[in-house]
Write a protein that holds these residues in place. Structure first.
Motif, short mmCIF file in Angstrom:
data_model
loop_
_atom_site.label_atom_id
_atom_site.label_comp_id
_atom_site.label_asym_id
_atom_site.label_seq_id
_atom_site.Cartn_x
_atom_site.Cartn_y
_atom_site.Cartn_z
N ALA A 125 -27.97 33.53 63.92
CA ALA A 125 -28.78 33.74 62.72
C ALA A 125 -29.49 32.44 62.31
CB ALA A 125 -27.90 34.24 61.57
N ILE A 126 -28.78 31.32 62.40
CA ILE A 126 -29.40 30.02 62.10
C ILE A 126 -30.56 29.78 63.05
CG2 ILE A 126 -29.06 27.51 62.18
CD1 ILE A 126 -27.79 28.57 59.75
N ARG A 127 -30.32 30.06 64.34
CA ARG A 127 -31.37 29.84 65.35
C ARG A 127 -32.58 30.74 65.08
NH1 ARG A 127 -28.46 30.94 69.45
NH2 ARG A 127 -27.64 28.82 69.69
N GLN A 128 -32.31 32.01 64.78
CA GLN A 128 -33.41 32.93 64.49
C GLN A 128 -34.15 32.52 63.22
OE1 GLN A 128 -33.08 37.15 64.71
NE2 GLN A 128 -31.51 37.10 66.33
N ARG A 129 -33.40 32.04 62.22
CA ARG A 129 -34.03 31.56 60.99
C ARG A 129 -35.02 30.45 61.30
NH1 ARG A 129 -33.79 27.15 57.64
NH2 ARG A 129 -34.06 27.56 55.40
N GLN A 130 -34.57 29.47 62.07
CA GLN A 130 -35.44 28.34 62.39
C GLN A 130 -36.68 28.79 63.17
OE1 GLN A 130 -33.75 26.90 60.30
NE2 GLN A 130 -33.08 24.96 61.16
N ASN A 131 -36.49 29.68 64.14
CA ASN A 131 -37.62 30.17 64.94
C ASN A 131 -38.61 30.95 64.08
OD1 ASN A 131 -36.55 29.06 67.27
ND2 ASN A 131 -35.53 30.94 67.91
N THR A 132 -38.08 31.78 63.16
CA THR A 132 -38.95 32.57 62.30
C THR A 132 -39.72 31.67 61.33
OG1 THR A 132 -37.40 34.42 62.41
CG2 THR A 132 -39.04 34.49 60.66
N LEU A 133 -39.04 30.68 60.77
CA LEU A 133 -39.71 29.74 59.88
C LEU A 133 -40.87 29.04 60.59
CD1 LEU A 133 -36.79 27.96 57.96
CD2 LEU A 133 -38.37 29.65 57.08
N LEU A 134 -40.61 28.56 61.79
CA LEU A 134 -41.66 27.87 62.55
C LEU A 134 -42.81 28.81 62.91
CD1 LEU A 134 -39.93 25.38 65.02
CD2 LEU A 134 -41.65 24.86 63.30
N THR A 135 -42.47 30.04 63.29
CA THR A 135 -43.50 31.01 63.65
C THR A 135 -44.44 31.28 62.49
OG1 THR A 135 -42.05 32.09 65.27
CG2 THR A 135 -43.91 33.37 64.45
N VAL A 136 -43.86 31.51 61.30
CA VAL A 136 -44.67 31.80 60.11
C VAL A 136 -45.51 30.60 59.71
CG1 VAL A 136 -44.58 32.37 57.65
CG2 VAL A 136 -43.14 33.60 59.26
N MET A 137 -44.87 29.41 59.66
CA MET A 137 -45.60 28.23 59.22
C MET A 137 -46.68 27.84 60.22
SD MET A 137 -45.88 26.18 56.68
CE MET A 137 -47.56 25.58 56.82
N GLN A 138 -46.41 28.02 61.51
CA GLN A 138 -47.42 27.72 62.53
C GLN A 138 -48.63 28.63 62.36
OE1 GLN A 138 -47.21 25.19 64.86
NE2 GLN A 138 -49.35 25.70 65.29
N SER A 139 -48.38 29.90 62.01
CA SER A 139 -49.48 30.84 61.79
C SER A 139 -50.29 30.45 60.55
CB SER A 139 -48.92 32.26 61.64
OG SER A 139 -49.97 33.19 61.47
N ILE A 140 -49.60 30.02 59.49
CA ILE A 140 -50.29 29.54 58.28
C ILE A 140 -51.14 28.32 58.61
CG2 ILE A 140 -49.97 28.53 55.99
CD1 ILE A 140 -47.45 30.24 55.70
N LEU A 141 -50.58 27.42 59.41
CA LEU A 141 -51.30 26.21 59.82
C LEU A 141 -52.58 26.56 60.59
CD1 LEU A 141 -51.58 23.17 60.38
CD2 LEU A 141 -49.95 23.43 62.24
N GLU A 142 -52.47 27.51 61.51
CA GLU A 142 -53.64 27.90 62.30
C GLU A 142 -54.68 28.61 61.42
OE1 GLU A 142 -51.90 30.30 65.30
OE2 GLU A 142 -51.01 28.61 66.39
N TYR A 143 -54.21 29.41 60.46
CA TYR A 143 -55.12 30.13 59.58
C TYR A 143 -55.87 29.18 58.65
CZ TYR A 143 -56.61 34.39 57.13
OH TYR A 143 -57.35 35.43 56.61
#
Length: 482
Positions: A337-355
């Motif tokens: 769950a910790i690992r998935q949390r970190q991956n999801t956080l990065l995925t969302v923030m990376q998408s915000i960064l690109e947008y």
């Protein structure tokens, strides 16, 4: 008549791992470390990655230590842990179990400051109990936001103390005599009166300020100064002195308790760190205070031994090993769950960064594009609720400041030319217009709408009013200055 039929339903059942991920997504980095510590205290199978021994260190270990490790067995586990029988079964919980959290404090809070003053007043035990309960219902601004009747009901239900309104108001008056002045008020009018009560009423301005707040408060809040002057028969210039006396009072007495030693300060720890290298943004998670976790080898080997020797196991050993298996599963779910949390956080923030790529290069607010949760959900193939959980209470550190993720989300409008602009840009223009207006003739919502239309922003007056309220700006009449 009874009838039997088959119905097909599609039900979504969350797994323990999914539940863990959802809960962990909601908490920011500031709380994640504490959450990991709590899980480690509850589950002995979890241990820190850095706690694992280096192979070279193990070779140098004393023989006695090696022997102790080799002799670790199920019998030793049962004996050392002293687990109650009811916790060894597959249903390893009881409705009578108590989950006690150990509180911690840092310095003296505003409420502790109020409680400390109780010892300076003459109170019996009953009054002290009521006073402490009233203080517990005072918010950080210093107000008692609850009705006295509700406080009386709560005392009856939670403390088994029967209190009438007269007694409750008597104790409330004692609390209102505490410092800072104005504390314990139930509304702004009472707060100002409590502060004026402590001033010298031989001063005619103070006396008239008290009279104004007590008898003409509605006119005061609406800035109907002409009515106040007529009703109080004031001389020229006298109203200005009275208003200055009132405006020097503190509308939020709790906020005045700002001693850095005695007030708990909330520090922001960013969840993401954004650096710009070679004119390209580089995103990373802030894992500085997040420990790495691993499964204890001792417990893993213990369970493997059981799997290899299933025959001739006593009931007690089987129950103990079932307990260990549950803890192993729980530990694996938590680590995943910790690992998935970190991956999801990065995925969302990376998408915000690109947008918002252009914005993150320089931090120019005018380059922020209109963006809603659905935009990021579509780009990441995540549910909108997941994007919302990631965006809530999370911060990013950039080379131009620290911002909450919610800052980057805003709705969009189109100009007359068809160009899409962020509502944040509209609000910035409104703020600039109001900051530079003639305060003797402040701009009405109709006039503000006209100014925006002149700038090609086709916005209705009611929309202007909505944005003005979101900026906490009062209507034109209340912005008028003499």
């Amino acid at each position: 008549m009874l009838k039997q039929s088959l119905n097909q339903k599609l039900l979504q059942k969350l797994s323990p791992l999914q539940i863990q991920v959802i809960k962990l997504l909601e908490i920011p980095t500031t709380q994640l470390e504490q959450r990991i510590k709590e899980e480690m205290e509850e589950n002995p199978v979890l241990e820190l990655e850095r706690d694992s021994r280096d192979p070279d260190d193990e070779e140098d270990a004393a023989p006695e230590t090696e022997n102790e490790k080799d002799e670790m067995s199920i019998d030793a586990y049962i004996q050392d842990e002293d687990i109650p029988a009811y916790k060894l079964s597959s249903r390893n919980f009881s409705k009578d179990d108590k989950q006690e959290d150990v509180p911690f404090s840092s310095g003296t809070t505003f409420h502790e400051h109020l409680v400390s003053q109780m010892g300076l007043r003459i109170m019996d035990d009953r009054q002290a109990l009521i006073a402490e309960y009233i203080i517990g219902n005072i918010d950080e601004d210093g107000y008692l936001r609850r009705e006295v009747d509700e406080v009386i009901d709560d005392l009856a239900f939670s403390q088994n103390v029967e209190v009438d309104e007269r007694e409750a108001l008597e104790v409330l008056k004692m609390v209102q005599d505490f410092d800072p002045s104005g504390v314990g008020a139930r509304d702004l009018r009472e707060c100002l009166l409590l502060q004026l009560d402590r001033k010298d009423h031989e001063d005619p301005i103070v006396e008239k300020a008290h009279h104004l707040v007590k008898h003409h408060f509605d006119e005061f809040t609406r800035k109907h100064y002409d009515k106040i002057e007529k009703r109080m028969h004031l001389k020229d210039g006298e109203l200005k002195e009275i208003l200055e006396e009132i405006l020097h009072l503190n509308p939020k007495p709790g906020s005045s308790y700002s001693n850095p030693v005695t007030k708990t300060v909330q520090h922001i720890i960013p969840d993401f760190i954004l650096d710009v290298e070679d004119e390209k943004p580089r995103l990373s998670l802030n894992n500085r205070n997040v420990p790495e976790l691993r499964i204890s080898n001792t417990y893993s080997e213990m369970f493997e031994d059981y799997q290899a020797n299933k025959k001739n196991q006593s009931k007690e050993k089987k129950e103990a090993l079932m307990f260990v298996k549950q803890k192993l599963d729980s530990a694996k779910w938590f680590i995943d769950a910790i690992r998935q949390r970190q991956n999801t956080l990065l995925t969302v923030m990376q998408s915000i960064l690109e947008y918002q790529y252009e914005y993150f290069l320089e931090g120019d607010e005018t380059k922020l594009r209109p963006m809603i949760l659905k935009d990021i959900a579509d780009r990441t193939d995540l549910d909108i609720s997941t994007v919302s959980r990631v965006s809530n209470s999370k911060y990013i550190q950039t080379h131009f400041g620290i911002f909450p993720l919610k800052y980057f989300f805003s709705e969009g409008l189109q100009t007359d030319s068809g160009e899409e602009v962020s509502t944040r840009e509209i609000k910035r223009i409104l703020q600039d217009c109001i900051d530079n207006e003639d305060k003797r003739k402040p701009l009405t919502d109709d006039r503000l709408a006209g100014i925006l239309q002149e700038k090609s922003y086709n916005i209705a007056r009611r929309t202007v009013a909505k944005y003005r309220e979101q900026l906490n700006i009062p209507v034109a009449r209340l912005r008028k200055e003499w």
